[in-house]
Design a protein around this motif. Structure first.
Motif, PDB file in Angstrom:
ATOM      1  N   PRO A 115      74.542 -52.762  -6.809  1.00 37.40           N
ATOM      2  CA  PRO A 115      74.684 -51.332  -7.137  1.00 37.40           C
ATOM      3  C   PRO A 115      75.659 -50.586  -6.245  1.00 37.40           C
ATOM      4  N   TYR A 116      75.887 -51.040  -5.014  1.00 40.19           N
ATOM      5  CA  TYR A 116      76.759 -50.320  -4.101  1.00 40.19           C
ATOM      6  C   TYR A 116      78.133 -50.977  -3.959  1.00 40.19           C
ATOM      7  N   GLU A 117      78.445 -51.857  -4.901  1.00 41.92           N
ATOM      8  CA  GLU A 117      79.766 -52.469  -4.948  1.00 41.92           C
ATOM      9  C   GLU A 117      80.397 -52.352  -6.336  1.00 41.92           C
ATOM     10  N   GLU A 118      79.585 -52.567  -7.364  1.00 39.47           N
ATOM     11  CA  GLU A 118      80.108 -52.595  -8.726  1.00 39.47           C
ATOM     12  C   GLU A 118      79.423 -51.548  -9.600  1.00 39.47           C
ATOM     13  N   CYS A 119      80.163 -51.069 -10.597  1.00 36.46           N
ATOM     14  CA  CYS A 119      79.596 -50.136 -11.563  1.00 36.46           C
ATOM     15  C   CYS A 119      78.747 -50.891 -12.578  1.00 36.46           C
ATOM     16  N   GLY A 120      77.682 -50.250 -13.013  1.00 34.55           N
ATOM     17  CA  GLY A 120      76.927 -50.731 -14.150  1.00 34.55           C
ATOM     18  C   GLY A 120      77.414 -49.972 -15.383  1.00 34.55           C
ATOM     19  N   VAL A 121      76.528 -49.187 -15.996  1.00 32.00           N
ATOM     20  CA  VAL A 121      76.935 -48.246 -17.041  1.00 32.00           C
ATOM     21  C   VAL A 121      77.429 -46.987 -16.332  1.00 32.00           C
ATOM     22  N   LYS A 122      78.653 -46.588 -16.601  1.00 29.92           N
ATOM     23  CA  LYS A 122      79.241 -45.439 -15.912  1.00 29.92           C
ATOM     24  C   LYS A 122      78.897 -44.136 -16.632  1.00 29.92           C
ATOM     25  N   LEU A 123      78.968 -43.035 -15.888  1.00 32.24           N
ATOM     26  CA  LEU A 123      78.834 -41.718 -16.494  1.00 32.24           C
ATOM     27  C   LEU A 123      79.804 -41.592 -17.670  1.00 32.24           C
ATOM     28  N   GLY A 124      79.287 -41.176 -18.818  1.00 26.99           N
ATOM     29  CA  GLY A 124      80.139 -40.960 -19.982  1.00 26.99           C
ATOM     30  C   GLY A 124      80.420 -42.184 -20.820  1.00 26.99           C
ATOM     31  N   ASP A 125      80.030 -43.387 -20.365  1.00 21.90           N
ATOM     32  CA  ASP A 125      80.319 -44.595 -21.148  1.00 21.90           C
ATOM     33  C   ASP A 125      79.734 -44.516 -22.554  1.00 21.90           C
ATOM     34  N   ASP A 126      78.514 -44.008 -22.661  1.00 22.57           N
ATOM     35  CA  ASP A 126      77.867 -43.943 -23.979  1.00 22.57           C
ATOM     36  C   ASP A 126      78.605 -42.982 -24.906  1.00 22.57           C
ATOM     37  N   GLN A 127      79.194 -41.935 -24.355  1.00 16.30           N
ATOM     38  CA  GLN A 127      79.956 -40.988 -25.179  1.00 16.30           C
ATOM     39  C   GLN A 127      81.308 -41.569 -25.591  1.00 16.30           C
ATOM     40  N   PHE A 128      82.003 -42.166 -24.640  1.00 15.74           N
ATOM     41  CA  PHE A 128      83.306 -42.736 -24.982  1.00 15.74           C
ATOM     42  C   PHE A 128      83.180 -43.895 -25.965  1.00 15.74           C
ATOM     43  N   ALA A 129      82.027 -44.541 -26.013  1.00 18.18           N
ATOM     44  CA  ALA A 129      81.811 -45.622 -26.980  1.00 18.18           C
ATOM     45  C   ALA A 129      81.863 -45.116 -28.417  1.00 18.18           C
ATOM     46  N   VAL A 242      85.544 -38.452 -11.265  1.00 10.83           N
ATOM     47  CA  VAL A 242      86.091 -39.758 -10.890  1.00 10.83           C
ATOM     48  C   VAL A 242      86.235 -40.656 -12.110  1.00 10.83           C
ATOM     49  N   LEU A 243      85.386 -40.442 -13.120  1.00 13.53           N
ATOM     50  CA  LEU A 243      85.464 -41.224 -14.349  1.00 13.53           C
ATOM     51  C   LEU A 243      86.426 -40.623 -15.365  1.00 13.53           C
ATOM     52  N   LEU A 244      86.688 -39.326 -15.271  1.00 13.97           N
ATOM     53  CA  LEU A 244      87.537 -38.648 -16.243  1.00 13.97           C
ATOM     54  C   LEU A 244      89.003 -38.595 -15.828  1.00 13.97           C
ATOM     55  N   ILE A 245      89.273 -38.150 -14.613  1.00 15.72           N
ATOM     56  CA  ILE A 245      90.653 -37.883 -14.201  1.00 15.72           C
ATOM     57  C   ILE A 245      91.575 -39.088 -14.388  1.00 15.72           C
ATOM     58  N   PRO A 246      91.170 -40.303 -13.976  1.00 21.63           N
ATOM     59  CA  PRO A 246      92.098 -41.432 -14.125  1.00 21.63           C
ATOM     60  C   PRO A 246      92.460 -41.775 -15.570  1.00 21.63           C
TER      61      PRO A 246
END
Length: 407
Positions: A115-129, A242-246
């Motif tokens: 959990p402190y190295e890799e992302c699981g389900v990210k914020l917004g992933d369900d929406q962008f799907a 952090v999930l949106l800007i890039p």
């Protein structure tokens, strides 16, 4: 424009008070699970409330939300609930054929083993799907359009468009000097959401690595906030920027750091150690037998409602975006920011500074959509749209933004 506002808490109520002063709104349906709360928000508008109506609505009931959107002939659903209700409202708006706007995105799930190295389900992933379905429908889901995320993302796009040729790092930095008289612990925003974003693994973005996570409260730094707030220690926190800007802005690194303070961090750590941050229901003894409740909901119920703290609150809150890079071959570093003084927001709107600062940005966005200055289809973040119309209109709302050169 006809709007269904779901959620009449502090931010939702502030939305009504801001929108009531603007001419673009034809009607706003104010809906909440607690009808009395929705009615109170409308009643408080007085003579300005003729374009508003109050209704009871369960945000988790997709069919009921879809029916209300249709029955009230709404053009857009504005979600002012906590993140638990993002997906049912998001799906209901899609099925109803309306536009959608929120201030917080669908919830993350930490990586199962790292959990402190890799992302699981990210914020917004369900929406962008579901972005392809929104695009096919010709409808816009504008996600993360509060202050942070929201205005902070607009700042990032403005910096990329007008202030920099090359961006090394974009860092959203949030701090305040707010105090609440009479309380030892009284968060100025939803404790449910605060626990979620502060105790989840923070996400960092690096261009050559992508998204990855760190431990909560990592990488502490002291950031000097403007307009008298001064130095505040900030730490990494999970946040949508952090999930949106890039996705739309080219930067080699993106971070979000929140000025929590040592005492606040210690209390959050204690809640975690005791299991009181959990959303999983547990059985507790009640008058009629066992009752199942979420520990986090109990914590929220025991603390004062942030919306009612304004009269006891003093100080300012600052949301902003720090950007470092080059312009015309020379190094450049700036901080774009928005400060709200609680005395001003209480005097002008009767809303405390943090909820008012969050609420003003979706109202500005709605006005830009109503007037055609902003448009689009699919699932978009604020940085996908032109920033100058937003920043100009925000100033027109009587709440100007600032730019501090850090060089």
């Amino acid at each position: 424009m006809r709007v269904l506002l779901v959620g009449a808490g502090g931010v939702g109520t502030a939305v009504t008070r801001i929108a009531a002063r603007r001419g673009f709104l034809a009607h706003m349906v104010v809906a909440d699970y607690d009808l009395a709360r929705a009615e109170a928000a409308v009643t408080a508008l007085g003579e300005r409330g003729d374009r508003f109506s109050a209704h009871r609505l369960d945000a988790s009931d997709e069919d009921a939300v879809r029916r209300m959107l249709a029955d009230e002939r709404c053009d857009v659903l504005l979600n002012a609930t906590d993140p638990r209700f993002v997906m049912p409202l998001f799906r209901a708006a899609l099925e109803a054929g309306t536009h959608y706007l929120d201030m917080a995105m669908s919830l993350s799930v930490p990586h199962g083993s790292r959990p402190y190295e890799e992302c699981g389900v990210k914020l917004g992933d369900d929406q962008f799907a579901l972005a392809h379905r929104w695009a096919q429908a010709g409808r816009l889901a504008l996600v993360g359009m509060g202050v942070e995320p929201g205005l902070s993302d607009v700042f990032a796009r403005y910096a990329a468009d007008e202030l920099f040729d090359d961006i090394e790092e974009i860092g959203v930095r949030d701090g305040a000097d707010l105090t609440v008289e009479g309380y030892g612990f009284a968060p100025s925003f939803s404790i449910w959401t605060t626990i979620e974003e502060c105790l989840n693994p923070p996400v960092v973005y690096e261009k050559d690595r992508g998204w990855f996570t760190t431990a909560p409260f990592s990488e502490p730094e002291v950031f000097d906030f403007p307009e008298g707030i001064g130095p505040v220690e900030c730490v990494n926190v999970e946040h949508e920027e952090v999930l949106l800007i890039p996705r739309w802005v080219d930067a080699r690194r993106v971070t979000f750091k929140y000025g929590l303070g040592g005492d606040f961090i210690a209390k959050l750590k204690t809640l975690h150690e005791l299991g009181l941050d959990s959303t999983a229901e547990v059985a507790v003894r009640g008058d009629g037998g066992p009752v199942r409740v979420s520990p986090r909901d109990v914590v929220a119920a025991c603390l004062p409602d942030p919306a009612g703290l304004g009269d006891r609150m003093t100080g300012k809150t600052c949301a902003g975006t720090w950007v470092k890079g080059t312009k015309d071959g020379a190094p450049r570093e700036v901080y774009l920011y928005h400060v709200v003084d609680n005395e001003w927001s209480m005097r002008e709107y009767g809303s405390q500074a943090v909820v008012w600062q969050t609420a003003v940005n979706p109202v500005v966005a709605l006005e830009l959509l109503a007037g055609g200055a902003w448009s689009g289809t699919g699932v978009l973040g604020p940085e996908a749209l032109p920033p100058r119309p937003f920043l100009d209109l925000l100033t027109d709302y009587g709440s100007p933004w600032g730019l501090r050169d850090e060089n």
